[in-house]
Design a protein around this motif. Structure first.
Motif, PDB file in Angstrom:
ATOM      1  N   SER A 167       0.861  -1.185   0.000  1.00 37.43           N
ATOM      2  CA  SER A 167       0.000   0.000   0.000  1.00 37.43           C
ATOM      3  C   SER A 167       0.894   1.229   0.000  1.00 37.43           C
ATOM      4  O   SER A 167       1.472   1.582   1.032  1.00 37.43           O
ATOM      5  CB  SER A 167      -0.912   0.006   1.234  1.00 37.43           C
ATOM      6  OG  SER A 167      -1.796  -1.086   1.196  1.00 37.43           O
ATOM      7  N   CYS A 168       1.033   1.852  -1.151  1.00 36.39           N
ATOM      8  CA  CYS A 168       1.911   3.016  -1.232  1.00 36.39           C
ATOM      9  C   CYS A 168       1.303   4.037  -2.185  1.00 36.39           C
ATOM     10  O   CYS A 168       0.493   3.713  -3.044  1.00 36.39           O
ATOM     11  CB  CYS A 168       3.312   2.622  -1.673  1.00 36.39           C
ATOM     12  SG  CYS A 168       3.387   1.827  -3.275  1.00 36.39           S
ATOM     13  N   GLY A 169       1.710   5.282  -2.011  1.00 37.00           N
ATOM     14  CA  GLY A 169       1.178   6.368  -2.818  1.00 37.00           C
ATOM     15  C   GLY A 169       0.722   7.505  -1.926  1.00 37.00           C
ATOM     16  O   GLY A 169       1.120   7.602  -0.764  1.00 37.00           O
ATOM     17  N   THR A 170      -0.105   8.377  -2.456  1.00 37.92           N
ATOM     18  CA  THR A 170      -0.610   9.543  -1.729  1.00 37.92           C
ATOM     19  C   THR A 170      -2.106   9.345  -1.499  1.00 37.92           C
ATOM     20  O   THR A 170      -2.866   9.152  -2.451  1.00 37.92           O
ATOM     21  CB  THR A 170      -0.342  10.823  -2.530  1.00 37.92           C
ATOM     22  OG1 THR A 170       1.073  10.917  -2.783  1.00 37.92           O
ATOM     23  CG2 THR A 170      -0.785  12.058  -1.749  1.00 37.92           C
ATOM     24  N   ARG A 171      -2.538   9.385  -0.264  1.00 38.69           N
ATOM     25  CA  ARG A 171      -3.858   8.874   0.125  1.00 38.69           C
ATOM     26  C   ARG A 171      -5.038   9.376  -0.700  1.00 38.69           C
ATOM     27  O   ARG A 171      -5.882   8.575  -1.107  1.00 38.69           O
ATOM     28  CB  ARG A 171      -4.101   9.142   1.617  1.00 38.69           C
ATOM     29  CG  ARG A 171      -3.341   8.187   2.507  1.00 38.69           C
ATOM     30  CD  ARG A 171      -3.659   8.422   3.960  1.00 38.69           C
ATOM     31  NE  ARG A 171      -3.231   9.759   4.389  1.00 38.69           N
ATOM     32  CZ  ARG A 171      -3.385  10.216   5.630  1.00 38.69           C
ATOM     33  NH1 ARG A 171      -3.965   9.463   6.540  1.00 38.69           N
ATOM     34  NH2 ARG A 171      -2.960  11.425   5.952  1.00 38.69           N
ATOM     35  N   PRO A 172      -5.183  10.688  -0.974  1.00 35.19           N
ATOM     36  CA  PRO A 172      -6.382  11.108  -1.730  1.00 35.19           C
ATOM     37  C   PRO A 172      -6.458  10.513  -3.131  1.00 35.19           C
ATOM     38  O   PRO A 172      -7.536  10.448  -3.719  1.00 35.19           O
ATOM     39  CB  PRO A 172      -6.240  12.634  -1.791  1.00 35.19           C
ATOM     40  CG  PRO A 172      -5.353  12.983  -0.639  1.00 35.19           C
ATOM     41  CD  PRO A 172      -4.390  11.844  -0.524  1.00 35.19           C
ATOM     42  N   TYR A 173      -5.311  10.069  -3.678  1.00 31.81           N
ATOM     43  CA  TYR A 173      -5.268   9.559  -5.040  1.00 31.81           C
ATOM     44  C   TYR A 173      -5.256   8.030  -5.095  1.00 31.81           C
ATOM     45  O   TYR A 173      -5.262   7.449  -6.178  1.00 31.81           O
ATOM     46  CB  TYR A 173      -4.033  10.113  -5.769  1.00 31.81           C
ATOM     47  CG  TYR A 173      -4.030  11.619  -5.845  1.00 31.81           C
ATOM     48  CD1 TYR A 173      -4.641  12.288  -6.899  1.00 31.81           C
ATOM     49  CD2 TYR A 173      -3.437  12.384  -4.841  1.00 31.81           C
ATOM     50  CE1 TYR A 173      -4.659  13.674  -6.958  1.00 31.81           C
ATOM     51  CE2 TYR A 173      -3.454  13.768  -4.882  1.00 31.81           C
ATOM     52  CZ  TYR A 173      -4.064  14.404  -5.942  1.00 31.81           C
ATOM     53  OH  TYR A 173      -4.082  15.781  -5.987  1.00 31.81           O
TER      54      TYR A 173
END
Length: 457
Positions: A167-173
């Motif tokens: 689970s990686c990335g920027t939360r809103p996206y």
């Protein structure tokens, strides 16, 4: 600051920063050509080496008009350097007016270019995993370029496909399946992020903090009662139709790229857009004559899978400023050997950008006033070095910096996002600017060259 990095190339400016280092602008002393250089600080962050190598391994194989160009890398004991195309048009997020968005025709153009770049990545077995406006850059002609491959990974190799688990990335996206802690398919997760980017371009806001049933806004989206609520009420019927096909929680039902490209909204003409009521930015609080921009995260390379902490606020974005035409540059100083004495004269390049203004005070008084206003507005702040202030919001989800630069008898106050959402950063900038309105210069903005002298090491 200004020093010769290698023969013929001068480090002209620090453009931005990230968790593990900085992005600097290199200028060729003979022809003034420019290259963006990402510098990873291995002395203080030795664990970053493998991640950067992974990023470089991915990026070096990518060649597409919608992908930022990779020029090479250099590795020494304490630093890892990655050389990339300098995207002189800045970041896509700086084209998005908070709560307004951008003209629909512009959003369509950028979305087509984004989808073309993502299709190229997926066809080559690569998933980006951190698509957001801050990682989408614009070249001098306004063409979109996907950047920052720090979280990218391979999902297809020699015909063998694998599901992803991190689970990686920027939360809103993030797509909802990425938050599920279960294996998920790569392509639909990137496509979901593209859908959120489209919403941000058309509405100037993000629909939710993250796609979780704990979020009221996300739960509303899954009902039939969403259409009268923001941001959905800002989208016309065709745009909303496309968004509904992309932001489907079940990945197997989500539109793929071929279906997206055949949707009627992407085929609309600019003349049709002119018949639709689309919000137009009229906010005079944003600076100067034309939109200005700031280039975000530039990436490194080499990879399998790169995990990030669950709270992406721990990850800083690398960022660059913008238009080469607006960089106030004295070519004589860069090209003339006579300009070099016992110290090397060089230029602090200045870029027209939305998040800056000039005040009619000395740097010392400007810094004092800024500190006072930040206290009144409830920010936490600290002075890092002379003229550089780090500002943190009360909820600690946003960090940005103000650089206080003397310019003739006035002072330039330049604000730059360090961590957090670009749209939210703009909203905070507007609040700070309004609070300081009485001391902001009302005359036409002049962009004099600020001369800096440093000894060449």
């Amino acid at each position: 600051m200004n020093a010769e990095f290698v023969e013929g190339w001068t480090i002209a400016q620090t453009l931005g920063e990230g968790t593990f280092g900085e992005v600097k602008l290199l200028v060729n002393q003979k022809n003034n050509s420019t290259v963006a250089m990402k510098v990873i600080d291995l002395k203080n962050y030795p664990d970053a080496l493998e991640m950067v190598k992974k990023e470089a391994t991915i990026h070096c194989r990518l060649k597409h008009p919608s992908i930022i160009k990779y020029f090479g890398q250099r590795h020494c004991k304490d630093s890892y350097y990655i050389f990339l195309e300098y995207a002189s048009g800045g970041e896509l997020f700086d084209r998005i007016e908070p709560d307004i968005g951008m003209p629909q025709s512009d959003a369509r153009k950028f979305f087509k270019e984004l989808i073309a770049g993502v299709e190229y990545l997926h066809n080559n077995g690569i998933v980006h995993r951190d698509l957001k406006p801050e990682n989408l850059l614009l070249d001098e002609h306004g063409n979109l370029k996907i950047s920052d491959f720090g979280l990218a990974t391979m999902f297809l190799c020699n015909g063998k496909r694998r599901r992803l688990e991190n689970s990686c990335g920027t939360r809103p996206y993030l797509a909802p399946e990425v938050l599920s802690h279960l294996p998920y398919q790569a392509e639909p997760s990137d496509i979901w992020s593209c859908g959120i980017i489209l919403v941000s371009m058309l509405a100037g806001e993000l629909p939710w903090e993250m796609p979780s049933d704990d979020e009221i806004e996300y739960k509303l989206w899954k009902t039939t009662d969403y259409a009268n609520h923001s941001p959905w009420c800002k989208l016309d019927t065709l745009a909303l139709s496309l968004v509904r096909k992309i932001l489907i929680p079940m990945p197997s039902r989500r539109y793929d790229i071929s279906k997206i490209c055949s949707h009627r909204w992407l085929k609309k003409s600019k003349s049709c857009d002119n018949k639709v009521s689309v919000p137009v930015c009229t906010d005079r609080d944003f600076d100067e004559a034309r939109p200005c921009y700031s280039q975000p995260a530039l990436a490194a390379n080499n990879y399998p899978t790169v995990s990030i902490p669950p709270n992406e606020s721990d990850i800083h974005s690398f960022s660059q400023p913008t238009q080469v035409e607006d960089l106030l540059l004295s070519t004589q100083l860069l090209t003339s050997q006579s300009a070099t004495t016992s110290t090397n004269s060089s230029i602090q390049k200045l870029v027209k950008r939305m998040t800056r203004f000039i005040v009619t005070l000395s740097p010392e008084d400007a810094l004092s006033k800024l500190s006072q206003f930040l206290d009144d507005l409830g920010y936490t702040w600290k002075i890092n070095t002379a003229g550089l202030v780090t500002i943190t919001t009360a909820d600690q989800r946003l960090v940005f910096k103000s650089n206080v630069i003397p310019m003739n008898n006035q002072t330039l106050m330049d604000f730059r996002l360090s961590r957090g959402c670009g749209l939210e950063f703009k909203r905070h900038f507007v609040v700070i600017k309004k609070s300081m309105a009485k001391i902001i210069s009302k005359g036409p903005l002049m962009w004099p060259v600020a001369i800096v002298t440093n000894t060449v090491p």
